[in-house]
Scaffold this motif. Structure first.
Motif, PDB file in Angstrom:
ATOM      1  N   LEU A   1      -5.136   5.135 -13.461  1.00  0.00           N
ATOM      2  CA  LEU A   1      -5.168   6.670 -13.435  1.00  0.00           C
ATOM      3  C   LEU A   1      -5.750   7.259 -14.715  1.00  0.00           C
ATOM      4  O   LEU A   1      -6.500   8.193 -14.914  1.00  0.00           O
ATOM      5  CB  LEU A   1      -3.637   7.180 -13.245  1.00  0.00           C
TER       6      LEU A   1
ATOM      7  N   ASN B   1       0.708  -1.122   0.043  1.00  0.00           N
ATOM      8  CA  ASN B   1       0.066   0.061  -0.095  1.00  0.00           C
ATOM      9  C   ASN B   1       0.954   1.121   0.025  1.00  0.00           C
ATOM     10  O   ASN B   1       0.280   2.541   0.177  1.00  0.00           O
ATOM     11  CB  ASN B   1      -0.976  -0.001   1.201  1.00  0.00           C
TER      12      ASN B   1
ATOM     13  N   ALA C   1     -14.166   2.027  -0.936  1.00  0.00           N
ATOM     14  CA  ALA C   1     -12.970   2.700  -0.936  1.00  0.00           C
ATOM     15  C   ALA C   1     -11.723   1.891  -0.239  1.00  0.00           C
ATOM     16  O   ALA C   1     -10.577   2.051  -0.481  1.00  0.00           O
ATOM     17  CB  ALA C   1     -12.951   4.302  -0.717  1.00  0.00           C
ATOM     18  N   THR C   2     -12.213   1.139   1.000  1.00  0.00           N
ATOM     19  CA  THR C   2     -11.031   0.612   1.810  1.00  0.00           C
ATOM     20  C   THR C   2     -11.178  -0.949   1.778  1.00  0.00           C
ATOM     21  O   THR C   2     -12.542  -1.310   2.014  1.00  0.00           O
ATOM     22  CB  THR C   2     -10.872   1.067   3.181  1.00  0.00           C
TER      23      THR C   2
ATOM     24  N   ALA D   1     -13.624  -1.398   5.173  1.00  0.00           N
ATOM     25  CA  ALA D   1     -15.047  -1.299   4.792  1.00  0.00           C
ATOM     26  C   ALA D   1     -15.566  -2.542   4.011  1.00  0.00           C
ATOM     27  O   ALA D   1     -16.642  -2.975   4.393  1.00  0.00           O
ATOM     28  CB  ALA D   1     -15.225  -0.013   3.749  1.00  0.00           C
TER      29      ALA D   1
ATOM     30  N   THR E   1       2.797   1.836  -2.720  1.00  0.00           N
ATOM     31  CA  THR E   1       2.701   2.136  -4.154  1.00  0.00           C
ATOM     32  C   THR E   1       1.636   3.302  -4.344  1.00  0.00           C
ATOM     33  O   THR E   1       0.552   3.524  -3.849  1.00  0.00           O
ATOM     34  CB  THR E   1       2.510   1.023  -4.848  1.00  0.00           C
ATOM     35  N   GLY E   2       1.734   3.770  -5.695  1.00  0.00           N
ATOM     36  CA  GLY E   2       0.829   4.733  -6.236  1.00  0.00           C
ATOM     37  C   GLY E   2      -0.391   3.902  -6.943  1.00  0.00           C
ATOM     38  O   GLY E   2      -0.620   2.711  -6.652  1.00  0.00           O
ATOM     39  N   ILE E   3      -0.767   4.709  -7.998  1.00  0.00           N
ATOM     40  CA  ILE E   3      -1.701   4.330  -8.864  1.00  0.00           C
ATOM     41  C   ILE E   3      -1.362   3.962 -10.176  1.00  0.00           C
ATOM     42  O   ILE E   3      -0.433   4.462 -10.922  1.00  0.00           O
ATOM     43  CB  ILE E   3      -2.718   5.529  -9.347  1.00  0.00           C
TER      44      ILE E   3
ATOM     45  N   THR F   1      -6.718  -1.778  -4.251  1.00  0.00           N
ATOM     46  CA  THR F   1      -6.194  -0.913  -3.770  1.00  0.00           C
ATOM     47  C   THR F   1      -4.534  -1.332  -3.779  1.00  0.00           C
ATOM     48  O   THR F   1      -3.658  -0.598  -4.139  1.00  0.00           O
ATOM     49  CB  THR F   1      -6.414  -0.344  -2.350  1.00  0.00           C
ATOM     50  N   LYS F   2      -4.413  -2.472  -2.978  1.00  0.00           N
ATOM     51  CA  LYS F   2      -2.850  -2.733  -3.056  1.00  0.00           C
ATOM     52  C   LYS F   2      -2.085  -3.287  -4.232  1.00  0.00           C
ATOM     53  O   LYS F   2      -1.183  -3.204  -4.447  1.00  0.00           O
ATOM     54  CB  LYS F   2      -2.891  -3.904  -1.914  1.00  0.00           C
TER      55      LYS F   2
ATOM     56  N   PHE G   1     -15.877   7.330 -10.146  1.00  0.00           N
ATOM     57  CA  PHE G   1     -14.636   7.331 -10.064  1.00  0.00           C
ATOM     58  C   PHE G   1     -14.092   6.228  -9.394  1.00  0.00           C
ATOM     59  O   PHE G   1     -12.994   5.724  -9.515  1.00  0.00           O
ATOM     60  CB  PHE G   1     -14.054   8.478  -9.299  1.00  0.00           C
TER      61      PHE G   1
ATOM     62  N   GLY H   1      -2.629  -1.519  -7.287  1.00  0.00           N
ATOM     63  CA  GLY H   1      -2.538  -0.537  -8.356  1.00  0.00           C
ATOM     64  C   GLY H   1      -3.745   0.527  -8.344  1.00  0.00           C
ATOM     65  O   GLY H   1      -3.598   1.470  -9.299  1.00  0.00           O
ATOM     66  N   ALA H   2      -4.653   0.372  -7.597  1.00  0.00           N
ATOM     67  CA  ALA H   2      -5.829   1.450  -7.505  1.00  0.00           C
ATOM     68  C   ALA H   2      -5.406   2.437  -6.517  1.00  0.00           C
ATOM     69  O   ALA H   2      -4.501   2.647  -5.817  1.00  0.00           O
ATOM     70  CB  ALA H   2      -7.197   1.006  -7.246  1.00  0.00           C
ATOM     71  N   LEU H   3      -6.257   3.618  -6.783  1.00  0.00           N
ATOM     72  CA  LEU H   3      -6.025   4.900  -5.870  1.00  0.00           C
ATOM     73  C   LEU H   3      -6.768   4.274  -4.528  1.00  0.00           C
ATOM     74  O   LEU H   3      -5.911   4.333  -3.517  1.00  0.00           O
ATOM     75  CB  LEU H   3      -6.799   5.908  -6.449  1.00  0.00           C
ATOM     76  N   ALA H   4      -7.879   3.995  -4.560  1.00  0.00           N
ATOM     77  CA  ALA H   4      -8.551   3.474  -3.507  1.00  0.00           C
ATOM     78  C   ALA H   4      -9.943   2.694  -3.954  1.00  0.00           C
ATOM     79  O   ALA H   4     -10.884   3.537  -4.091  1.00  0.00           O
ATOM     80  CB  ALA H   4      -8.853   4.561  -2.403  1.00  0.00           C
TER      81      ALA H   4
END
Lengths: 344, 344, 344, 344
Positions: free
Chosen positions: C16, C7, C57-58, C61, C9-11, C202-203, C239, C205-208
């Motif tokens: 993106l 986590n 998003a998480t 959640a 890492t970015g997107i 997310t882990k 998004f 490659g996604a943003l969240a």
């Protein structure tokens, strides 16, 4: 002489005797005992319907657990803005339902009307942003001492059921309501559309005993777990059941409630003869709300009569509650004192 | 003859008499009455400490409310894996705490050790991803019928307090533990570091009465609201308090617990003389766990003795619970029957 | 070079780009948009099954809401004692389920076994005093970087389903597990008995963005309300969905996970050639747990490599996590540094 | 042309660019990153006050978590009967507070008055039977598109604080309110007595980003745990913070809100020139509620203009919402179409 509430009274002799009689030998715990079974059978007979019965010790527990059986956490429960569940239970319904919303509604004499409920439905049903209308709760007798007629209940229930809502009745003073109506327990509940009832006994002569009554056994499936999880499952259940069993045996509940109602009417008859008095609501059960001149109120309090002012410290309205053991002499003494005070 | 549990017993005569004596006249409700005040004063005297006292009707309510006063919803409560709060309360502690986590831990004879707690702290304290260690709960007497010595409690409490955790004691059988220890109530609780106690009376002769005892009044601030919100505030509180008051007056609680303990020892003495018997745990309070040959167990059940097998239907271990009113003759009859069965 | 977690890492560029592409014009909110619909359709195709999909998003959640769809507040959820839901979510599962109990269980290499579950059932099912076994949660890939084989899942699910429990899968690293298994998404989930999946992005490659995937639409009925009530329903849902849609389009998710896994194997190959190294668990996904001499660990940290010690500050075990964008050169640099440190 | 809501818009170019710029390299997760720190510092500067800042992704999460920091489960939160927390969050406030009660109150133009709050306090404060008044929540700008003046806020806060209640502000459209007021952020919040603010960005150009702002750090102590427990702590926090940072940098937030407000006024100017039109509320932020002849409304919908009827399907009132990217040409087109329709 105490007219503050019907919960300042003690235990009716028949009920205390039943506790004593139940105190015999080792008995299986948690409700697996003959007294509990006998009470359940008796209640089914009284209501002329299959019932799932859950004895608990307080009215707040009965209401909050009963409501939790009817609404999800994202639900909305329509109730009168003066109702006990909305005002006097310190968010117990929200706690037991997991955060459902009580929607406080107006209504004359402490009662909801079918029109009010009609106007609010379907409301947010099916829309994910809104609380989901789930139940209507009626208080019988109401916090104003008035009583829903079976037809009034049925009119509300018809609308509620049409939209999938369940009907709850807070019957902390159900006996008083029934004694006033003179109809059968069935007519006042499931025949009019009630799904869950808090069947109160504490105010009407028990030590501490109420029963959650579900008319639809399917709703009962998880209530046993909810009751245990709430810490309301008694190990020595026989002593809860014994109170309730004695309460309904031989019509004790209705005799006692009838007496309390009669005392309220006697009070009303006496007080309304005073020149400046006015009843706020019809006197149908065992509570009256009466406006009196301030000197009369102050004089009664000074004379040791015990009751609550209803609209704050400077109000001209008082609440008087009668009970299963209110003596006619106490009633007459209050009326005489008030008459004397009005004269001066 | 019933050795299934101490909750199959009825009400001790002194306690029933106290209920009857309390049934006199109109009394202010919700705890604003002289009996409740008398009981609170008496408990402060018994514990030699300022206490905040909250009578409730069930042990589950006492534990769950007491724990809720000690841990936030994101907290963790360390407890024995066999403890009542972990196993027998249908998630009531999770419910009342708003979702705190019980961390079940091993430990010989049903007791936690200081080493176990030491190893787990500080744990996730201060790290936002983890449950926050908030309390340790001890069961006194334990579910194995054993008793924490004050020094054992103090050792655990020292570690817990050093990290900011509170100490909870489930004392559903506190009287039995104290009768065994022979020390003062203070030595067994706050002097050893206990912050909140479930002070049990139901199993030891009450109708249905326990008291949550907080030794730190600051923690009491919101418990009154929690109790009401849980539906555990009795309107006719005098009848809860009368039970508890009679329970502690004149040492009734310790006399009755001492008798139960003595009956357990008498059972142990008799059964351990059988050739193939073995006690699982030291017999310190009023429960024994004894391994017996299967024919002996089956024979006792067939003869009408009432008790639970402890490890499932084919186990060689049974639990026997004695109580305040267990007759020596019942104990002797069970031992004699077992001896007879062992012989054949 | 950062091996602390996936986590950090970015997107991923494709994801993106999808966000940018979705940023066009006014679009209906709360999921009533074509991108969300496209993603749902795509997921149904990928899983070869009707699915109800809930983007959030998480991972916390996703897990907590998914579990809440499977267990009542009085339920018990069996999970590994090292699982994220048990350890790393600050009681979120307890919060969302309304107080259900997570039962932490042991198991080699971070995995539960069918034997363990078998031994615990039926447990307290149907007994009002006990938490009601309601679900089993598996972490795929596990917290030890290992992967359940479909047959292992099926064996556990068979037992669980026989007793009425539901099967939950925490798939925060589901792509890594699937890349390792090489089977179809269906084989790794509903065909093996999984009822609800946290489908993590997310882990990898996604943003969240994560998706709760329910294979039984009946269970989905109330999840939409739960998601909204939890504050997890995005107004600009497009998004979230755009991220997820790009993630599964053209196999990006499996390509990226496959790369991360390959980097972990490359690390393992390099490090296991060192004399005093030992892998704690098989390296199957994108995490490795490796014991190294303390000077090697200290030297790597001093050299600026970023990772966690796994057993506390003085432990000889470290965790290395690779990701979708880990460069082979970074892996080789770490191995070379470790080799150099081991030599001295 | 879409006037349905400001949440149908996409991402402002500056904010999207910030997300792209943040996508560089490995960064510590969960908020321990320079962008999050920069945003926090910037917000403290903007508000001229120490602040505890908690980025989350939805307005419902911001409100529910913020309220949970201000009220206990037995608390009552006074709010307008049309407020988002009362109507549009599916009981999220009740969920996050653990069952607190929202008390819906009337008030002209969507705003509470000091008189209303004055009349309700102290209410049940200190009485165990009643929900404990704990907070007042104001919506700024209100659901009617109106704006509280600092003096109005201060008058309410003075009463609230005198009784120990906290002040909450739902600022989903805080930028619009501030752009209208022209005062400083401090004057509109803590200087007027606000304790906690939901600082909205999503409707005003973010992808999905709001910040809970606490002006009293002591209240922040447990909010970090609440956010994690709610599943609202982002692992890749930098992407939430980057949105918010770009939002407040260089005054973007106020410029965009100012534009939206100007577009609303332009709409109002145009529509109020029609003969049969009437504004329901003053147009102060970016929403207008306008009564129009039914043929005009039907005609606009038929022509492809997108908006909500506000009082049900046959109502003569519509809601028009403008946004940061509403084109003047769209506004003029709607006005022209309405004028044309009115003429026929």
């Amino acid at each position: 002489m105490n007219f503050a509430s019907d919960n300042v009274t003690g235990i009716a002799p028949e009920i205390l005797a039943a506790i004593e009689a139940a105190n015999d030998g080792a008995v299986a715990s948690y409700g697996d005992d003959p007294i509990t079974q006998r009470f359940q059978a008796r209640l089914a007979e009284i209501f002329e319907h299959e019932v799932a019965v859950f004895p608990v010790a307080t009215g707040t527990a009965a209401n909050a657990l009963g409501l939790a059986a009817l609404t999800p956490p994202w639900g909305a429960v329509f109730c009168h803005e003066q109702s006990h569940i909305a005002i006097d239970e310190a968010n117990a319904p929200e706690f037991y339902t997991g955060g459902a919303k009580l929607v406080p509604l107006g209504g004359a004499d402490g009662k909801l009307s079918a029109e009010t409920i009609q106007r609010l439905l379907p409301g947010g049903l099916g829309v994910v942003h809104h609380a989901q209308p789930a139940a209507v709760s009626l208080t019988q007798a109401s916090e104003c001492g008035t009583v829903y007629r079976p037809a009034e209940i049925a009119a509300i229930a018809a609308i509620a059921h049409r939209h999938g809502l369940a009907m709850h009745m807070d019957g902390a003073r159900f006996a008083n309501a029934l004694a006033f109506l003179g109809c059968s327990p069935a007519e006042a509940t499931w025949r009019a559309g009630i799904d869950a009832l808090s069947f109160g006994a504490t105010k009407n002569g028990a030590l501490a005993a109420e029963a959650i009554v579900l008319f639809d056994p399917a709703r009962a499936q998880t209530l046993a777990l909810r009751r245990k999880r709430g810490g309301h499952l008694f190990s020595k259940m026989r002593f809860l059941s014994a109170q309730l069993d004695a309460y309904v045996a031989d019509g004790l509940w209705l005799r006692q409630a009838g007496h309390a109602n009669e005392m309220a009417r006697r009070l009303a008859r006496g007080l309304t003869q005073l020149p400046a008095s006015r009843l706020r609501h019809p006197v149908e059960a065992n509570e009256l709300f009466v406006e009196l001149p301030e000197p009369t109120i102050a004089g009664l309090l000074a004379a040791g009569f015990n009751f609550y002012r209803w609209d704050g410290p400077d109000s001209g309205c008082i609440r008087l509650v009668t009970a299963w053991n209110t003596a006619p002499e106490s009633v007459d003494a209050l009326v005489a004192a008030a008459r004397e005070l009005a004269r001066t």
